[in-house]
Design an enzyme around this catalytic site. Sequence first.
Site, PDB file in Angstrom:
ATOM      1  N   HIS A  17       0.850  -1.195   0.000  1.00 35.72           N
ATOM      2  CA  HIS A  17       0.000   0.000   0.000  1.00 35.72           C
ATOM      3  C   HIS A  17       0.881   1.240   0.000  1.00 35.72           C
ATOM      4  CE1 HIS A  17       0.969   0.449   4.210  1.00 35.72           C
ATOM      5  NE2 HIS A  17       0.416  -0.707   4.514  1.00 35.72           N
ATOM      6  N   HIS A  20       4.027   1.331   2.281  1.00 40.32           N
ATOM      7  CA  HIS A  20       5.170   0.567   1.760  1.00 40.32           C
ATOM      8  C   HIS A  20       5.835   1.353   0.633  1.00 40.32           C
ATOM      9  CE1 HIS A  20       2.429  -2.911   3.023  1.00 40.32           C
ATOM     10  NE2 HIS A  20       3.479  -3.022   3.815  1.00 40.32           N
ATOM     11  N   CYS A 125      -3.736 -15.801  25.338  1.00 43.09           N
ATOM     12  CA  CYS A 125      -5.050 -15.793  24.701  1.00 43.09           C
ATOM     13  C   CYS A 125      -4.982 -16.616  23.429  1.00 43.09           C
ATOM     14  CB  CYS A 125      -5.488 -14.366  24.364  1.00 43.09           C
ATOM     15  SG  CYS A 125      -6.988 -14.329  23.357  1.00 43.09           S
ATOM     16  N   CYS A 128      -5.831 -14.617  20.236  1.00 43.98           N
ATOM     17  CA  CYS A 128      -4.767 -13.737  19.731  1.00 43.98           C
ATOM     18  C   CYS A 128      -3.516 -14.536  19.388  1.00 43.98           C
ATOM     19  CB  CYS A 128      -4.368 -12.698  20.774  1.00 43.98           C
ATOM     20  SG  CYS A 128      -5.713 -11.668  21.343  1.00 43.98           S
ATOM     21  N   CYS A 142      -9.607 -10.915  27.564  1.00 47.13           N
ATOM     22  CA  CYS A 142      -8.990 -10.332  26.392  1.00 47.13           C
ATOM     23  C   CYS A 142      -9.970  -9.357  25.751  1.00 47.13           C
ATOM     24  CB  CYS A 142      -8.644 -11.438  25.383  1.00 47.13           C
ATOM     25  SG  CYS A 142      -8.289 -10.781  23.746  1.00 47.13           S
ATOM     26  N   HIS A 145     -11.246 -10.745  22.293  1.00 50.71           N
ATOM     27  CA  HIS A 145     -12.013 -11.988  22.197  1.00 50.71           C
ATOM     28  C   HIS A 145     -12.979 -12.183  23.356  1.00 50.71           C
ATOM     29  CE1 HIS A 145      -8.508 -12.566  19.582  1.00 50.71           C
ATOM     30  NE2 HIS A 145      -9.360 -13.236  18.837  1.00 50.71           N
ATOM     31  N   LYS A 294      -7.059   7.382   9.361  1.00 53.06           N
ATOM     32  CA  LYS A 294      -6.013   6.388   9.211  1.00 53.06           C
ATOM     33  C   LYS A 294      -6.327   5.468   8.060  1.00 53.06           C
ATOM     34  CE  LYS A 294      -3.874   5.870  13.700  1.00 53.06           C
ATOM     35  NZ  LYS A 294      -3.690   5.051  14.875  1.00 53.06           N
ATOM     36  N   LYS A 297      -7.240  -1.467   6.593  1.00 47.14           N
ATOM     37  CA  LYS A 297      -7.993  -2.454   5.839  1.00 47.14           C
ATOM     38  C   LYS A 297      -9.455  -2.437   6.252  1.00 47.14           C
ATOM     39  CE  LYS A 297      -5.326  -6.213   6.324  1.00 47.14           C
ATOM     40  NZ  LYS A 297      -5.017  -7.640   6.199  1.00 47.14           N
TER      41      LYS A 297
END
Length: 652
Positions: A17, A20, A125, A128, A142, A145, A294, A297
């Site tokens: 993106h 990079h 976790c 994770c 967590c 989750h 920001k 994705k």
Amino acid sequence: MTTYITTPIYYVNALPHLGHAYSTIVADSYGRYKKLCGDQVRFQTGTDEHGEKIAQAAEGKNLSPKEYVDGISAAFRGTWPTLAIEPDNFIRTTDPGHIKTVQDVLQKVYDKGDIYFSEYSGLYCKGCERFLTEKELVDGKCPDHLTAPDEIAEQNYFFRMSNYQDWLINHIKENPEFITPQRYRNEVLSFLSEPLEDLCISRPVSRLTWGIPLPFDEKFVTYVWFDALINYLTGLGYPEGQDFENFWPVAEHVIAKDILKPHAIFWPTMLKSMGVEPYKRLHVHGYWNVDETKMSKSIGNVVRPAELVDAYGVDTVRYFVLREMSFGLDSSFGTEAITARHNSDLANDLGNVFSRCLTMIHKYNGGGVPAVDEAVLTDEDRELIDAIGVMHETYCRSMDEFAFHRALAAVWEIVGRLNKFVVTNAPWELAKDPANTPRLHTVLYILAETLRILALVIKPIMPGASARMEECLTLSDELRSLTLDKGVVWGLTSVGTALSKPAQLFPRLEKKKKKKQVQQPANAEGSGKKKKQEKKSEPVEGVIDFADFLKVELRVAKITAAEKVKKADKLIKLTLLAPEERTVVAGIAKFYTPEELVGKQVIIVANLQPRKLMGETSHGMVLAAKETTPDGEERLVLSTVSDAIAPGSKVS
RNA sequence: GGCGAUGUAGCUCAGCAGGUUAGAGCAUACGGCUCAUAUCCGUAGUGUCCGGGGUUCAAGUCCCUGCAUCGCCA
């Protein structure tokens, strides 16, 4: 002199993106600049391919890790040429040579006694796949989750990073340029003011196999950062060889701020432990935001370099990112901003001045570069020539400091002066009277010579435009291959050079200003003062204007996985490709089973703010139609497209 | 909560180590040129330099404090 410039090796869990691209354009431009200064330059980039996330991503796509990383790595490698980025070496952490070197380094550090085996207990976790700190927990669970982590003890290998803390602090203090810009140096020093913990550098094979096995214990693989950082050495043939000797002492790393800690703390201490001198400089840059927010994705506003190049051209993209961002700070990317830069700086200023100067040399001297008559040289001429000298200094200093925006501003100062010079000397006036021929010729020479120098200094940033300028100026190979010092010298263009017709360096881009479309009849209101304030059309209840509609980004997404959300009878968690992978939670469990959803194409709102539903974070919303049948039953049907189309395609 | 950064014209930012009327680019308005990619040149601006205190003959520039935004750490 030698220069070794690197980008990070990019983690292959996502496609390239803008971020990079920025790091890599910076490294490429700096490398080209140093080459232009006469340095022997080595520029390396590559991909980082081990680790848990990669293993997971590969599994999610039903590929072996190697198959998966081969694909993404190739995407990175293939992106760079489209941006006129020419690395000397493209390294992959799955290269056999790299793997061997990492193992050698581990053994060396191990033999030295800087690696020890220890038990670590913590809160792990499963969701994770990592240990969480107490502070990260919310109500003992967590936060991502919403499950309580397991207290588990795991044995691992640790690197005695703490041994080198004092040395590192001193090194940073004694070398003000070690980490730049300063704000990041401060940040590192502040972090180092607290005791450093040792670095866990292994992962048990029971948990992860996609990594480099430890040479002294095959039940473990190497932690990705320990593996990845070493790429900077393996790319030079470390531990021996001419490249290593020539280039390591001058190593400069370019990184984004998110990987400051591994580069500023892990890496120097690792080097120290293995008995290698630290790198010379670390250049830390900020983030690209997209229209104030920001780039991420989940919001779906990721900017792809290839799309930019298609829309604006390589040179404009390179120029824009270097001119717009103050190295180190965050910047914001927007189509209006890049269009404005293209039109004003490149088309109107540089492109236009190039075109008008060449045209005049053709019109008033048949396309040949005429000779200067010293007798008619004015103070103003000398001022311009002096200003070019000043620009040269500022330009070099700024490029050396990674202040690319300042270097470019200095160049554009000359572009501006050249435009003024044209106006004040008005060759079209001089051409009217043969008595002025000596002066006309002198002016025309100054134009040609200034353009030659401009072509030279923009070369590292816009190699394409520079080459086109040189082409039109029909510079000899010798003139084209001069270093900066030799080339930014007044008077090198030879008299009599026949110039080509000017090329349009940067065609103007049409602004997409839809706002200015005025529907008022021409003379509806009396003349007199212009009515500047166009009335905004009155909002009509229940009606949105086109701009509002454009805010909603709809995309086609392909469902790759679906599962019921525990303890929620309406929700299904979907894994989608749009085109990147994302999770969306949809309230459709009453109408669809997870099995029948997989493979379906649906339409999603791609830029919806992420929201947490029953412990799952949803990045978007699936569209569906709902009705109540005459017998009172609810029916829901997913929206889709009428034929197969690439995941991520925009719907509008 | 600790540390740090930032807050200057409508927008994006320069203002290095305190010193006369605070700058640039873009955008805006008006005027000029015609060589040029409807480009270029000139002129005109507007600013409580985040708020409040303080140091100094003198502060956007140093100190304290408050607010806002951001980053790192916990």
